[in-house]
Design a protein around this motif. Structure first.
Motif, PDB file in Angstrom:
ATOM      1  N   ARG A 128       0.832  -1.196   0.000  1.00 51.34           N
ATOM      2  CA  ARG A 128       0.000   0.000   0.000  1.00 51.34           C
ATOM      3  C   ARG A 128       0.871   1.252   0.000  1.00 51.34           C
ATOM      4  NH1 ARG A 128      -2.863   1.022   5.675  1.00 51.34           N
ATOM      5  NH2 ARG A 128      -3.324  -1.196   5.777  1.00 51.34           N
ATOM      6  N   GLY A 129       0.241   2.375  -0.389  1.00 56.44           N
ATOM      7  CA  GLY A 129       0.906   3.656  -0.288  1.00 56.44           C
ATOM      8  C   GLY A 129       2.078   3.854  -1.221  1.00 56.44           C
ATOM      9  N   ASP A 130       2.039   3.269  -2.422  1.00 56.63           N
ATOM     10  CA  ASP A 130       3.137   3.456  -3.373  1.00 56.63           C
ATOM     11  C   ASP A 130       3.212   4.906  -3.877  1.00 56.63           C
ATOM     12  OD1 ASP A 130       4.123   0.911  -3.240  1.00 56.63           O
ATOM     13  OD2 ASP A 130       3.006   0.181  -4.967  1.00 56.63           O
ATOM     14  N   GLU A 131       2.044   5.614  -3.887  1.00 64.59           N
ATOM     15  CA  GLU A 131       2.003   7.007  -4.334  1.00 64.59           C
ATOM     16  C   GLU A 131       2.600   7.166  -5.738  1.00 64.59           C
ATOM     17  OE1 GLU A 131       0.761   9.673  -2.721  1.00 64.59           O
ATOM     18  OE2 GLU A 131       0.345   8.859  -0.727  1.00 64.59           O
ATOM     19  N   VAL A 132       2.136   6.321  -6.652  1.00 66.17           N
ATOM     20  CA  VAL A 132       2.579   6.402  -8.043  1.00 66.17           C
ATOM     21  C   VAL A 132       1.515   7.172  -8.833  1.00 66.17           C
ATOM     22  CG1 VAL A 132       3.181   5.107 -10.112  1.00 66.17           C
ATOM     23  CG2 VAL A 132       3.850   4.242  -7.859  1.00 66.17           C
ATOM     24  N   TRP A 133       1.919   8.312  -9.406  1.00 64.45           N
ATOM     25  CA  TRP A 133       0.959   9.172 -10.081  1.00 64.45           C
ATOM     26  C   TRP A 133       1.449   9.569 -11.464  1.00 64.45           C
ATOM     27  CZ3 TRP A 133      -2.867   8.484  -6.995  1.00 64.45           C
ATOM     28  CH2 TRP A 133      -2.651   8.404  -5.616  1.00 64.45           C
ATOM     29  N   GLY A 134       0.521  10.046 -12.278  1.00 59.19           N
ATOM     30  CA  GLY A 134       0.858  10.495 -13.614  1.00 59.19           C
ATOM     31  C   GLY A 134       0.995  12.001 -13.688  1.00 59.19           C
ATOM     32  N   GLU A 135       1.066  12.506 -14.913  1.00 63.49           N
ATOM     33  CA  GLU A 135       1.242  13.950 -15.133  1.00 63.49           C
ATOM     34  C   GLU A 135       0.375  14.417 -16.301  1.00 63.49           C
ATOM     35  OE1 GLU A 135       5.354  14.674 -15.730  1.00 63.49           O
ATOM     36  OE2 GLU A 135       5.938  14.175 -13.677  1.00 63.49           O
ATOM     37  N   SER A 136      -0.887  14.045 -16.304  1.00 67.59           N
ATOM     38  CA  SER A 136      -1.777  14.458 -17.395  1.00 67.59           C
ATOM     39  C   SER A 136      -2.175  15.921 -17.227  1.00 67.59           C
ATOM     40  CB  SER A 136      -3.027  13.569 -17.416  1.00 67.59           C
ATOM     41  OG  SER A 136      -3.874  13.876 -16.325  1.00 67.59           O
ATOM     42  N   ASP A 137      -2.841  16.464 -18.246  1.00 65.99           N
ATOM     43  CA  ASP A 137      -3.270  17.866 -18.222  1.00 65.99           C
ATOM     44  C   ASP A 137      -4.620  18.048 -17.533  1.00 65.99           C
ATOM     45  OD1 ASP A 137      -0.993  18.617 -19.611  1.00 65.99           O
ATOM     46  OD2 ASP A 137      -1.942  18.301 -21.568  1.00 65.99           O
ATOM     47  N   LEU A 138      -5.161  17.010 -16.978  1.00 62.02           N
ATOM     48  CA  LEU A 138      -6.466  17.092 -16.317  1.00 62.02           C
ATOM     49  C   LEU A 138      -6.384  18.023 -15.104  1.00 62.02           C
ATOM     50  CD1 LEU A 138      -9.359  15.802 -16.361  1.00 62.02           C
ATOM     51  CD2 LEU A 138      -8.496  14.174 -14.680  1.00 62.02           C
ATOM     52  N   SER A 139      -7.382  18.900 -14.960  1.00 69.47           N
ATOM     53  CA  SER A 139      -7.417  19.807 -13.814  1.00 69.47           C
ATOM     54  C   SER A 139      -8.141  19.145 -12.643  1.00 69.47           C
ATOM     55  CB  SER A 139      -8.131  21.104 -14.179  1.00 69.47           C
ATOM     56  OG  SER A 139      -9.523  20.874 -14.344  1.00 69.47           O
ATOM     57  N   PRO A 140      -7.787  19.499 -11.401  1.00 71.83           N
ATOM     58  CA  PRO A 140      -8.493  18.939 -10.237  1.00 71.83           C
ATOM     59  C   PRO A 140      -9.994  19.217 -10.261  1.00 71.83           C
ATOM     60  CG  PRO A 140      -6.413  19.915  -9.547  1.00 71.83           C
ATOM     61  CD  PRO A 140      -6.618  20.289 -10.992  1.00 71.83           C
ATOM     62  N   ASP A 141     -10.388  20.418 -10.725  1.00 70.87           N
ATOM     63  CA  ASP A 141     -11.819  20.741 -10.782  1.00 70.87           C
ATOM     64  C   ASP A 141     -12.568  19.819 -11.732  1.00 70.87           C
ATOM     65  OD1 ASP A 141     -11.583  22.776  -8.963  1.00 70.87           O
ATOM     66  OD2 ASP A 141     -11.472  24.376 -10.452  1.00 70.87           O
ATOM     67  N   LEU A 142     -12.002  19.577 -12.911  1.00 67.51           N
ATOM     68  CA  LEU A 142     -12.655  18.690 -13.868  1.00 67.51           C
ATOM     69  C   LEU A 142     -12.611  17.247 -13.371  1.00 67.51           C
ATOM     70  CD1 LEU A 142     -14.132  18.316 -16.501  1.00 67.51           C
ATOM     71  CD2 LEU A 142     -11.932  18.249 -17.707  1.00 67.51           C
ATOM     72  N   ALA A 143     -11.547  16.879 -12.685  1.00 67.25           N
ATOM     73  CA  ALA A 143     -11.461  15.528 -12.117  1.00 67.25           C
ATOM     74  C   ALA A 143     -12.585  15.299 -11.116  1.00 67.25           C
ATOM     75  CB  ALA A 143     -10.098  15.324 -11.447  1.00 67.25           C
ATOM     76  N   TYR A 144     -12.905  16.318 -10.316  1.00 72.14           N
ATOM     77  CA  TYR A 144     -14.022  16.206  -9.362  1.00 72.14           C
ATOM     78  C   TYR A 144     -15.323  15.922 -10.101  1.00 72.14           C
ATOM     79  CZ  TYR A 144     -17.542  17.466  -5.904  1.00 72.14           C
ATOM     80  OH  TYR A 144     -18.631  17.434  -5.067  1.00 72.14           O
ATOM     81  N   VAL A 145     -15.569  16.652 -11.171  1.00 73.69           N
ATOM     82  CA  VAL A 145     -16.812  16.458 -11.930  1.00 73.69           C
ATOM     83  C   VAL A 145     -16.846  15.068 -12.571  1.00 73.69           C
ATOM     84  CG1 VAL A 145     -18.219  17.298 -13.841  1.00 73.69           C
ATOM     85  CG2 VAL A 145     -17.065  18.922 -12.353  1.00 73.69           C
TER      86      VAL A 145
END
Length: 228
Positions: free
Chosen positions: A39-56
């Protein structure tokens, strides 16, 4: 816990053996064997998606209708939540969008085919609720975007309940087995362990009654503290 592990027979995993914690081949495991969970690897990407749009996108995964190639609709009783989605999607090129009252809920509707195609490119596929998945734009996004996606999903379908008289638990129940599996793995990447299991719900409509299988993810104990 609802987690699955696959590999070749000679693949080794960290497990509880008769000699204590040690490496064990998959073909040495049996029902009842205990295997360590990473658990907790914290592996993330770097896309252009905004946090606001991700919420929606999370709200859409929870309360959105994705079955049309031309229309996007979100139904929710929280008018403020729908207005937030309306503003975010308008900034993303969705046009104005319209909110209407329908019995005990509200519907946010976008009728622009070109915008629906743009959402399709983000991974908001054309499907019914049982076929929903986490959009690939979220799977390749930053930690902030993934957290916001989960917040949108949890704001629609999540709840806090009493697992025991003195123990709280977070629960989310979805119709899509793949979506709930992916949410479980996203939480695991954040260091949060959730338990996934089928849940049978009795459905009644007029004189017809049937049982439907949904999927429930539960988080409690120290993992609930991390989630909160």
């Amino acid at each position: 816990m609802g987690l699955a592990l696959g590999g070749t027979p000679n693949h080794r995993v960290w497990a509880l053996t008769e000699q204590g914690p040690n490496w064990a081949r998959l073909d040495q495991l049996a029902p009842g064997s205990y295997v360590a969970i990473r658990r907790g690897d914290e592996v993330w990407g770097e896309s252009d998606l905004s946090p606001d749009l991700a919420y929606v996108l999370g709200v859409i995964s929870g309360d959105g209708s994705q079955s049309s190639e031309y229309v996007l609709q979100i139904a929710n009783s929280d008018l403020d939540l729908l207005r937030r989605c309306q503003e975010t999607l308008a900034r993303a090129g969705g046009g104005e969008g319209h909110i209407s009252k329908s019995r005990n809920t509200y519907n946010l509707r976008f009728n622009t085919k070109s915008f629906r195609q743009r959402l399709l490119a983000l991974g908001v596929s054309v499907c019914r609720s049982e076929g929903k998945t986490v959009p690939h734009a979220v799977l390749s996004a930053s930690c902030a975007c993934v957290v916001n996606y989960l917040a949108g999903l949890f704001d629609t379908d999540g709840c806090i309940t009493h697992r025991r008289p003195t123990q709280l638990a977070f629960e989310i129940t979805l119709k899509s087995p793949e979506l709930i599996r992916q949410v479980q793995l996203l939480l695991l990447n954040l260091g949060i362990v959730g338990r996934r299991a089928p849940k049978t719900i009795k459905y009644r409509y007029k004189e017809r009654a049937e049982e439907r299988t949904y999927w429930r993810l539960t988080v409690y104990g120290s993992d609930l503290e991390r989630l909160m």
